[in-house]
Motif scaffolding. Structure first.
Motif, PDB file in Angstrom:
ATOM      1  N   UNK A 545      53.073  65.330  83.898  1.00 36.83           N
ATOM      2  CA  UNK A 545      52.829  64.074  84.606  1.00 36.83           C
ATOM      3  C   UNK A 545      53.771  62.969  84.119  1.00 36.83           C
ATOM      4  N   UNK A 546      53.901  61.947  84.936  1.00 31.41           N
ATOM      5  CA  UNK A 546      54.712  60.795  84.543  1.00 31.41           C
ATOM      6  C   UNK A 546      53.981  59.917  83.529  1.00 31.41           C
ATOM      7  N   UNK A 547      52.641  59.928  83.587  1.00 31.51           N
ATOM      8  CA  UNK A 547      51.813  59.157  82.653  1.00 31.51           C
ATOM      9  C   UNK A 547      50.855  60.130  81.982  1.00 31.51           C
ATOM     10  N   UNK A 548      50.782  60.081  80.669  1.00 30.89           N
ATOM     11  CA  UNK A 548      49.938  61.014  79.916  1.00 30.89           C
ATOM     12  C   UNK A 548      48.909  60.230  79.112  1.00 30.89           C
ATOM     13  N   UNK A 549      47.660  60.678  79.194  1.00 26.11           N
ATOM     14  CA  UNK A 549      46.570  60.064  78.429  1.00 26.11           C
ATOM     15  C   UNK A 549      46.019  61.107  77.475  1.00 26.11           C
ATOM     16  N   UNK A 550      46.078  60.822  76.197  1.00 20.47           N
ATOM     17  CA  UNK A 550      45.537  61.707  75.168  1.00 20.47           C
ATOM     18  C   UNK A 550      44.328  61.004  74.554  1.00 20.47           C
ATOM     19  N   UNK A 551      43.149  61.434  74.961  1.00 18.29           N
ATOM     20  CA  UNK A 551      41.916  60.799  74.499  1.00 18.29           C
ATOM     21  C   UNK A 551      41.370  61.601  73.317  1.00 18.29           C
ATOM     22  N   UNK A 552      41.714  61.155  72.112  1.00 22.04           N
ATOM     23  CA  UNK A 552      41.320  61.900  70.907  1.00 22.04           C
ATOM     24  C   UNK A 552      41.758  63.356  71.017  1.00 22.04           C
ATOM     25  N   UNK A 553      42.998  63.577  71.447  1.00 19.35           N
ATOM     26  CA  UNK A 553      43.473  64.921  71.774  1.00 19.35           C
ATOM     27  C   UNK A 553      43.551  65.836  70.564  1.00 19.35           C
ATOM     28  N   UNK A 554      43.544  65.297  69.366  1.00 16.36           N
ATOM     29  CA  UNK A 554      43.587  66.131  68.158  1.00 16.36           C
ATOM     30  C   UNK A 554      42.334  65.969  67.317  1.00 16.36           C
ATOM     31  N   UNK A 576      58.094  59.848  78.969  1.00 16.20           N
ATOM     32  CA  UNK A 576      56.998  59.480  79.869  1.00 16.20           C
ATOM     33  C   UNK A 576      56.098  58.451  79.178  1.00 16.20           C
ATOM     34  N   UNK A 577      55.408  57.666  79.997  1.00 12.77           N
ATOM     35  CA  UNK A 577      54.466  56.688  79.455  1.00 12.77           C
ATOM     36  C   UNK A 577      53.251  57.430  78.909  1.00 12.77           C
ATOM     37  N   UNK A 578      52.899  57.146  77.655  1.00 15.84           N
ATOM     38  CA  UNK A 578      51.819  57.880  77.009  1.00 15.84           C
ATOM     39  C   UNK A 578      50.826  56.913  76.385  1.00 15.84           C
ATOM     40  N   UNK A 579      49.548  57.171  76.655  1.00 17.70           N
ATOM     41  CA  UNK A 579      48.466  56.440  76.001  1.00 17.70           C
ATOM     42  C   UNK A 579      47.735  57.422  75.091  1.00 17.70           C
ATOM     43  N   UNK A 580      47.599  57.058  73.826  1.00 18.70           N
ATOM     44  CA  UNK A 580      46.910  57.920  72.872  1.00 18.70           C
ATOM     45  C   UNK A 580      45.727  57.157  72.279  1.00 18.70           C
ATOM     46  N   UNK A 581      44.514  57.580  72.655  1.00 20.15           N
ATOM     47  CA  UNK A 581      43.308  56.993  72.072  1.00 20.15           C
ATOM     48  C   UNK A 581      43.038  57.717  70.761  1.00 20.15           C
ATOM     49  N   UNK A 582      42.776  56.962  69.723  1.00 18.85           N
ATOM     50  CA  UNK A 582      42.658  57.624  68.422  1.00 18.85           C
ATOM     51  C   UNK A 582      41.666  56.900  67.527  1.00 18.85           C
ATOM     52  N   UNK A 583      40.822  57.696  66.869  1.00 20.08           N
ATOM     53  CA  UNK A 583      40.069  57.212  65.716  1.00 20.08           C
ATOM     54  C   UNK A 583      40.852  57.553  64.453  1.00 20.08           C
ATOM     55  N   UNK A 584      41.552  58.681  64.489  1.00 21.65           N
ATOM     56  CA  UNK A 584      42.408  59.074  63.371  1.00 21.65           C
ATOM     57  C   UNK A 584      43.731  58.338  63.544  1.00 21.65           C
ATOM     58  N   UNK A 585      43.905  57.251  62.840  1.00 18.68           N
ATOM     59  CA  UNK A 585      45.025  56.341  63.093  1.00 18.68           C
ATOM     60  C   UNK A 585      46.376  56.954  62.778  1.00 18.68           C
ATOM     61  N   UNK A 586      46.390  58.012  62.002  1.00 22.76           N
ATOM     62  CA  UNK A 586      47.665  58.648  61.692  1.00 22.76           C
ATOM     63  C   UNK A 586      48.337  59.201  62.939  1.00 22.76           C
ATOM     64  N   UNK A 587      47.558  59.476  63.967  1.00 19.10           N
ATOM     65  CA  UNK A 587      48.131  60.043  65.187  1.00 19.10           C
ATOM     66  C   UNK A 587      48.874  59.010  66.014  1.00 19.10           C
TER      67      UNK A 587
END
Length: 652
Positions: A545-554, A576-587
């Motif tokens: 995709x052109x836009x990627x959303x990673x919601x706590x993907x790891x 590509x434009x990427x949004x990464x939601x994270x609780x683990x801030x290292x990601x």
């Protein structure tokens, strides 16, 4: 009693009931139109099969009068006397031949009727189920937030299946009854209209009894449909959460809950049954009264004609009634009355189907809350610029109130940037991304992609441009290959393997018993959480995709696997434009921009180093990550302890 896996709303689908009271008529008019040929063939076969049923009783009356009682000459209606045999044996053989032919023809027509009618019912049911499912899956996400899976399945399975029973049996029988009663009534009136009036006068009484029954049974069948839906929800949720049930040894409590739901269904069903079983004896008495009246009047008439009684009463001054004709009348009356009792069963089945049909029609007629605008255009050649302009959003609570989740959030993301979204649990991070995909629509403000409001582009083109990896990855029952390839039907094996490698999944997949053909089980239960996560990431990678959303993907992988995935994703997120939601801030520490949300508001933004230097909320969260708990502000600890999750945000 505390809430358990199967606790849900009392009337989750009450708002979907059709209110016009003719749901079955609506469904028949819309879905029966495409099956007119089968319906017509089945209907004609039913009519002619009914006509074949009229012959045996009539022929028996002719045989009794002509051969047994010798009261009248042998004759057949509409058949010239000149073509009939003169000898009794020839006449008898002719009657036997017609009788046998009527049975053979009736059996053949019965087969044609069953073949055509079952085909009609099955295709009708198939079309309704597919459209009901399509209408269900097009509903907005909030529709499913408020409803249980078992209740949804109740409409798609139980309610649709209820239509099959009515269409296959009751409607077919009803058409046969109309022609059987009409045909027999016409013949009886033609043969002797005075005697034919006797069973006819029972019809109004049967009609009134049926009307009273309909008025009483319909609301009770609505209650039955609701009760069975709740029972399905209870069972589905308990089985889906069986691991939790066993781990907390709450089997006895859950059995009690199932018993409670089953009791509600039993009470609703028994209430309907009590009304129904009172209706049948009423019909039986009325039909028996008609049969007895025919026998008494007809028997008296025959006895008068045979000189066994005195002069006839005025009503019996018409043409004489023979013994054979009385037998024909009695057989016809029995066949005339019995269908009227069957008609009560048809009414019962119709009311049951109508209660199911109301929920189906209600679902079909309720428009989705999120649809394409009339002037919506496709989102073509997506660059990936994303804008949030004073976006506010709140979830509707069960008591009708609005629970605010996002407040005046604004930011811009340039094409190709990687943006980290962080904040305390319940800050609104996942909800923010769901607005980008139009799983929900913003209450205020606008979300734009390449300068175009997402509400003004087609849903399909918008969601085609966005890849989403959930914090709770869902895998369908099937193979690893099928689950990865789900995002792009027709993808080659080479492309699937390449996506798995990019997600760090290839190594564990090839070690599975059947490699990429390994069945993952229901919801991917045969894989570990980390393995499911990597398969889900591979699915998004394959979509490209052109836009990627990673919601706590790891979130479900260990540190070593996370490092592998992060390294593999570098090439994927680079262009590509990427949004990464994270609780683990290292990601997200290497993200171009990090957005910090707190209680639905955007409170900080910047790079990892900038935010640490600012010593605000992000710096506090970072201290949590690295174990500097003693340095945390007491205000932060108090707020974390009082956290209440927002609907739709999962662990966000």
């Amino acid at each position: 009693m505390p809430p358990g896996p199967g606790k849900g709303g009392d009337e989750e689908f009450e708002d979907l009931r059709a209110e016009d009271g003719n749901a079955m008529v609506r469904l028949f008019g819309e879905y029966g139109r495409g099956e007119r040929v089968r319906f017509g063939v089945g209907g004609l076969a039913s009519v002619f099969s009914t006509l074949m049923e009229l012959l045996p009783a009539f022929l028996l009356g002719v045989a009794i009068d002509s051969f047994l009682l010798d009261d009248r000459a042998f004759r057949l209606p509409y058949v010239p006397q000149a073509v009939l045999p003169d000898e009794p044996m020839g006449q008898f053989v002719l009657l036997a031949s017609i009788l046998g032919g009527s049975y053979v023809m009736g059996a053949a027509l019965g087969w044609v009727n069953s073949w055509a009618w079952n085909g009609f019912a099955q295709h009708f049911q198939h079309a309704v189920r597919v459209d009901a499912y399509d209408a269900m899956q097009r509903r907005e996400l909030s529709f499913f937030d408020d409803r249980q899976t078992g209740e949804v399945m109740s409409i798609l399975n139980n309610d649709v299946n209820q239509l099959e029973g009515f269409l296959t049996n009751s409607l077919n029988t009803g058409i046969g009854i109309v022609f059987r009663v009409g045909g027999m009534g016409a013949v009886m009136l033609a043969l002797n209209w005075r005697l034919g009036l006797i069973p006819a006068v029972i019809i109004p009484a049967l009609g009134y009894a049926s009307y009273v029954f309909v008025e009483r049974i319909h609301p009770k069948y609505q209650s039955v449909r609701s009760a069975v839906g709740k029972l399905n929800s209870q069972l589905e949720n308990n089985l889906g959460g069986i691991e939790v049930v066993k781990s907390y040894t709450t089997e006895a409590a859950e059995t009690d809950r199932v018993a409670e739901s089953s009791r509600s269904y039993l009470d609703a069903q028994w209430d309907a049954i009590s009304t129904r079983i009172l209706f049948w004896p009423t019909l039986r008495l009325l039909t028996a009264a008609g049969y007895m009246a025919t026998f008494l009047v007809g028997g008296y008439w025959v006895m008068v004609n045979r000189g066994l009684l005195g002069p006839p009463l005025p009503f019996f001054n018409g043409p004489g009634l023979t013994g054979g004709l009385l037998v024909t009348y009695l057989l016809y009356t029995r066949r005339f009355m019995w269908p009227m009792r069957q008609f009560g069963q048809i009414i019962n089945d119709y009311q049951y189907a109508e209660a199911a049909g109301e929920r189906i029609v209600g679902l079909l007629d309720t428009p989705p809350g999120i649809t394409d605008a009339d002037d919506a255009a496709d989102l073509d050649e997506v660059a990936g610029r994303v804008e949030y302009d004073d976006v506010s959003f709140g979830y509707q609570t069960t008591d009708g109130e609005q629970e605010q989740v996002l407040r005046d959030v604004s930011f811009d993301v340039e094409p190709g940037e990687m943006v980290g979204l962080v904040g305390p649990t319940g800050a609104g991070k996942t909800t923010l991304m769901k607005l980008l995909m139009r799983m929900y629509d913003a209450d205020d403000g606008a979300v734009r992609v390449d300068g175009r409001d997402v509400r003004n582009v087609t849903l399909r083109s918008l969601r085609d441009a966005v890849g989403y990896v959930s914090q709770e990855p869902y895998l369908f029952y099937g193979s690893v290959r099928e689950n990865i390839g789900y995002s792009r039907p027709g993808a080659t094996d080479e492309e699937i393997v390449a996506a798995a490698k990019a997600a760090g999944a290839h190594e564990f997949v090839v070690d599975l018993q059947d490699g990429y053909d390994t069945t993952v089980g229901e919801r991917g239960v045969k894989l570990s959480g980390g393995q499911r996560q990597r398969v889900s990431i591979a699915r998004a990678v394959l979509k490209d995709p052109e836009i990627l959303i990673l919601d706590e993907a790891t979130s479900h992988v260990d540190n070593e696997t996370e490092a592998v995935i992060q390294d593999s994703l570098r090439d994927l997120v680079a262009d590509r434009t990427t949004f990464a939601i994270a609780h683990r801030l290292s990601t997200v520490r290497h993200a171009d921009t990090i957005l910090v949300l707190d209680d639905g508001e955007l409170v900080e933004r910047g790079t990892h180093d900038d935010l640490l230097a600012r010593d605000g909320l992000y710096a506090t969260l970072w201290r949590v990550q690295v174990g500097e708990v003693d340095a945390l502000p007491q205000e932060f600890l108090d707020r974390a302890a009082s956290y209440s999750p927002q609907p739709g945000d999962g662990d966000d």
